[in-house]
Design a protein around this motif. Structure first.
Motif, PDB file in Angstrom:
ATOM      1  N   VAL A  52       0.830  -1.204   0.000  1.00 16.59           N
ATOM      2  CA  VAL A  52       0.000   0.000   0.000  1.00 16.59           C
ATOM      3  C   VAL A  52       0.865   1.254   0.000  1.00 16.59           C
ATOM      4  O   VAL A  52       0.619   2.199  -0.766  1.00 16.59           O
ATOM      5  CB  VAL A  52      -0.932   0.002   1.225  1.00 16.59           C
ATOM      6  N   VAL A  53       1.885   1.272   0.834  1.00 14.38           N
ATOM      7  CA  VAL A  53       2.775   2.434   0.903  1.00 14.38           C
ATOM      8  C   VAL A  53       3.462   2.667  -0.438  1.00 14.38           C
ATOM      9  O   VAL A  53       3.563   3.802  -0.928  1.00 14.38           O
ATOM     10  CB  VAL A  53       3.812   2.261   2.024  1.00 14.38           C
ATOM     11  N   GLY A  54       3.934   1.592  -1.063  1.00 12.88           N
ATOM     12  CA  GLY A  54       4.582   1.715  -2.366  1.00 12.88           C
ATOM     13  C   GLY A  54       3.631   2.250  -3.428  1.00 12.88           C
ATOM     14  O   GLY A  54       4.013   3.082  -4.257  1.00 12.88           O
ATOM     15  N   ALA A  55       2.371   1.784  -3.390  1.00  9.63           N
ATOM     16  CA  ALA A  55       1.376   2.256  -4.356  1.00  9.63           C
ATOM     17  C   ALA A  55       1.076   3.734  -4.152  1.00  9.63           C
ATOM     18  O   ALA A  55       0.951   4.503  -5.120  1.00  9.63           O
ATOM     19  CB  ALA A  55       0.102   1.431  -4.238  1.00  9.63           C
ATOM     20  N   LEU A  56       0.970   4.164  -2.899  1.00  9.08           N
ATOM     21  CA  LEU A  56       0.700   5.569  -2.616  1.00  9.08           C
ATOM     22  C   LEU A  56       1.877   6.450  -3.033  1.00  9.08           C
ATOM     23  O   LEU A  56       1.689   7.540  -3.595  1.00  9.08           O
ATOM     24  CB  LEU A  56       0.411   5.759  -1.126  1.00  9.08           C
ATOM     25  N   GLU A  57       3.096   5.992  -2.761  1.00  8.60           N
ATOM     26  CA  GLU A  57       4.270   6.760  -3.149  1.00  8.60           C
ATOM     27  C   GLU A  57       4.373   6.882  -4.664  1.00  8.60           C
ATOM     28  O   GLU A  57       4.674   7.963  -5.199  1.00  8.60           O
ATOM     29  CB  GLU A  57       5.533   6.114  -2.583  1.00  8.60           C
ATOM     30  N   PHE A 135       4.586  -0.555 -19.292  1.00 10.52           N
ATOM     31  CA  PHE A 135       4.698  -1.320 -18.053  1.00 10.52           C
ATOM     32  C   PHE A 135       5.838  -0.790 -17.184  1.00 10.52           C
ATOM     33  O   PHE A 135       6.542  -1.542 -16.514  1.00 10.52           O
ATOM     34  CB  PHE A 135       4.897  -2.804 -18.358  1.00 10.52           C
ATOM     35  N   ALA A 136       5.995   0.529 -17.225  1.00 13.34           N
ATOM     36  CA  ALA A 136       6.996   1.216 -16.416  1.00 13.34           C
ATOM     37  C   ALA A 136       6.455   2.602 -16.076  1.00 13.34           C
ATOM     38  O   ALA A 136       5.394   3.013 -16.562  1.00 13.34           O
ATOM     39  CB  ALA A 136       8.325   1.314 -17.159  1.00 13.34           C
ATOM     40  N   THR A 220       2.961  -5.413  -8.716  1.00 15.74           N
ATOM     41  CA  THR A 220       3.016  -5.011  -7.314  1.00 15.74           C
ATOM     42  C   THR A 220       4.411  -4.525  -6.941  1.00 15.74           C
ATOM     43  O   THR A 220       5.413  -5.195  -7.202  1.00 15.74           O
ATOM     44  CB  THR A 220       2.640  -6.189  -6.407  1.00 15.74           C
ATOM     45  N   GLY A 221       4.466  -3.345  -6.346  1.00 17.42           N
ATOM     46  CA  GLY A 221       5.735  -2.778  -5.924  1.00 17.42           C
ATOM     47  C   GLY A 221       6.484  -2.070  -7.022  1.00 17.42           C
ATOM     48  O   GLY A 221       7.532  -1.467  -6.757  1.00 17.42           O
ATOM     49  N   LYS A 222       5.984  -2.125  -8.256  1.00 23.46           N
ATOM     50  CA  LYS A 222       6.679  -1.483  -9.374  1.00 23.46           C
ATOM     51  C   LYS A 222       5.783  -0.502 -10.128  1.00 23.46           C
ATOM     52  O   LYS A 222       6.136   0.661 -10.277  1.00 23.46           O
ATOM     53  CB  LYS A 222       7.223  -2.545 -10.335  1.00 23.46           C
ATOM     54  N   THR A 223       4.656  -0.985 -10.626  1.00 20.39           N
ATOM     55  CA  THR A 223       3.781  -0.123 -11.419  1.00 20.39           C
ATOM     56  C   THR A 223       2.350  -0.125 -10.893  1.00 20.39           C
ATOM     57  O   THR A 223       1.437   0.274 -11.611  1.00 20.39           O
ATOM     58  CB  THR A 223       3.772  -0.573 -12.892  1.00 20.39           C
ATOM     59  N   GLN A 224       2.143  -0.547  -9.681  1.00 22.33           N
ATOM     60  CA  GLN A 224       0.801  -0.576  -9.107  1.00 22.33           C
ATOM     61  C   GLN A 224       0.536   0.724  -8.366  1.00 22.33           C
ATOM     62  O   GLN A 224       1.119   0.993  -7.321  1.00 22.33           O
ATOM     63  CB  GLN A 224       0.628  -1.763  -8.163  1.00 22.33           C
ATOM     64  N   THR A 227      -4.963   3.474  -7.068  1.00 24.62           N
ATOM     65  CA  THR A 227      -6.252   3.004  -7.577  1.00 24.62           C
ATOM     66  C   THR A 227      -6.202   1.529  -7.958  1.00 24.62           C
ATOM     67  O   THR A 227      -7.161   0.780  -7.739  1.00 24.62           O
ATOM     68  CB  THR A 227      -6.676   3.837  -8.795  1.00 24.62           C
ATOM     69  N   LEU A 228      -5.087   1.092  -8.515  1.00 19.43           N
ATOM     70  CA  LEU A 228      -4.931  -0.322  -8.847  1.00 19.43           C
ATOM     71  C   LEU A 228      -4.807  -1.164  -7.582  1.00 19.43           C
ATOM     72  O   LEU A 228      -5.262  -2.313  -7.544  1.00 19.43           O
ATOM     73  CB  LEU A 228      -3.700  -0.524  -9.727  1.00 19.43           C
ATOM     74  N   ALA A 229      -4.197  -0.590  -6.550  1.00 20.36           N
ATOM     75  CA  ALA A 229      -4.090  -1.302  -5.271  1.00 20.36           C
ATOM     76  C   ALA A 229      -5.472  -1.495  -4.645  1.00 20.36           C
ATOM     77  O   ALA A 229      -5.729  -2.522  -4.004  1.00 20.36           O
ATOM     78  CB  ALA A 229      -3.174  -0.542  -4.316  1.00 20.36           C
TER      79      ALA A 229
END
Length: 269
Positions: A52-57, A135-136, A220-224, A227-229
């Motif tokens: 979640v933190v990674g997605a928000l960042e 995808f980046a 997950t952790g890269k391009t998520q 909203t996708l999370a």
């Protein structure tokens, strides 16, 4: 001016308030209720999740870059549309509104066809040069820029029409250069419209889903993104985390609306 009777006025008010309540207020209130039904536990657990933190960042970075790009190009295109005459001006103005009328999913698919590394028009050349688009993060920024670009332009263009160019011509006749005229005359006259457009663009960028889903790969952790999370958590039967992320996104949007509400009186004044 059309005069209406008091019962009709009250009926129209009830219909309007009821429409907004059932379509917006009630669903948002239910989201907040589900988020805080266990106090701050749901929110705290979500923010302790690295995914979640990674997605928000990532959402914050993408939104910030997209807003800056749209700010620069939005003001430039606005000046081009208002201050200059050129062939294809109406076509350009119509294309600017395209993101408002086309589904974001279609936007993502179009970007995929052009920049896909395997069979896209430019993708293979870019990837052979060591630059990955699809995808980046670059794909996320491009998709977000596309859907949010009109918001800056459609706020600045009417103000440029309203203020006219008399002061700009006077400044140039006194020997001011183009950059001096822009920074000292043009920008101060449109600053609130620019800020208003930027705030709306930020809110739109943070909440983008369709175009980002197509071009991101949802890694997950890269391009998520956030909203996708939300989708991943909800479909993964982790509804509390989905509620918490959604509430944070709503909070950002509400903050943007509050900023706009404070700016509007300043603009009128």
């Amino acid at each position: 001016m059309v005069r209406t009777s008091t019962p009709v006025k009250w009926l129209l008010r009830v219909i309007a308030v009821g429409y907004v309540f059932f379509l917006i207020a009630w669903p948002v209130a239910m989201l907040a209720r589900r988020t805080f039904e266990d106090g701050f536990t749901t929110l705290r657990d979500a923010l302790s999740d690295d995914q979640v933190v990674g997605a928000l960042e990532l959402t914050g970075r993408v939104a910030l870059v997209a807003v800056v790009i749209n700010l620069v190009f939005g003001v430039t295109i606005s000046l081009l549309l208002v201050r200059y005459e050129f062939p294809g001006k109406r076509v350009l103005s119509a294309l600017i509104d395209l993101p408002l009328s086309v589904s974001p999913v279609v936007v993502g698919l179009a970007l995929l066809l052009v920049y896909n590394g395997r069979d896209g028009w430019f993708g293979p050349s870019l990837e052979s040069s060591g630059f990955t688009v699809m995808f980046a993060t670059p794909a996320l920024v491009m998709a977000t820029c596309f859907v949010a670009l009109p918001l800056v332009i459609r706020e600045v263009v009417p103000v440029l029409h309203e203020v006219g160019d008399d002061q700009e011509q006077a400044a140039r006749s006194l020997g001011a250069s183009g950059p001096q005229t822009f920074w000292r005359i043009t920008l101060p006259s449109i600053k609130w419209a620019v800020v208003y457009g930027v705030v709306l663009s930020l809110a739109r960028s943070v909440g983008e889903f369709g175009a980002v889903k197509v071009v991101s790969g949802n890694l997950t952790g890269k391009t998520q993104t956030a909203t996708l999370a939300v989708e991943a958590k909800y479909q993964g039967f982790d509804q509390p985390s989905a509620y918490a992320i959604s509430f944070l996104l709503v909070l950002v949007s509400i903050a943007c609306l509050i900023v706009v509400a404070f700016l509007r009186p300043s603009t009128r004044k």
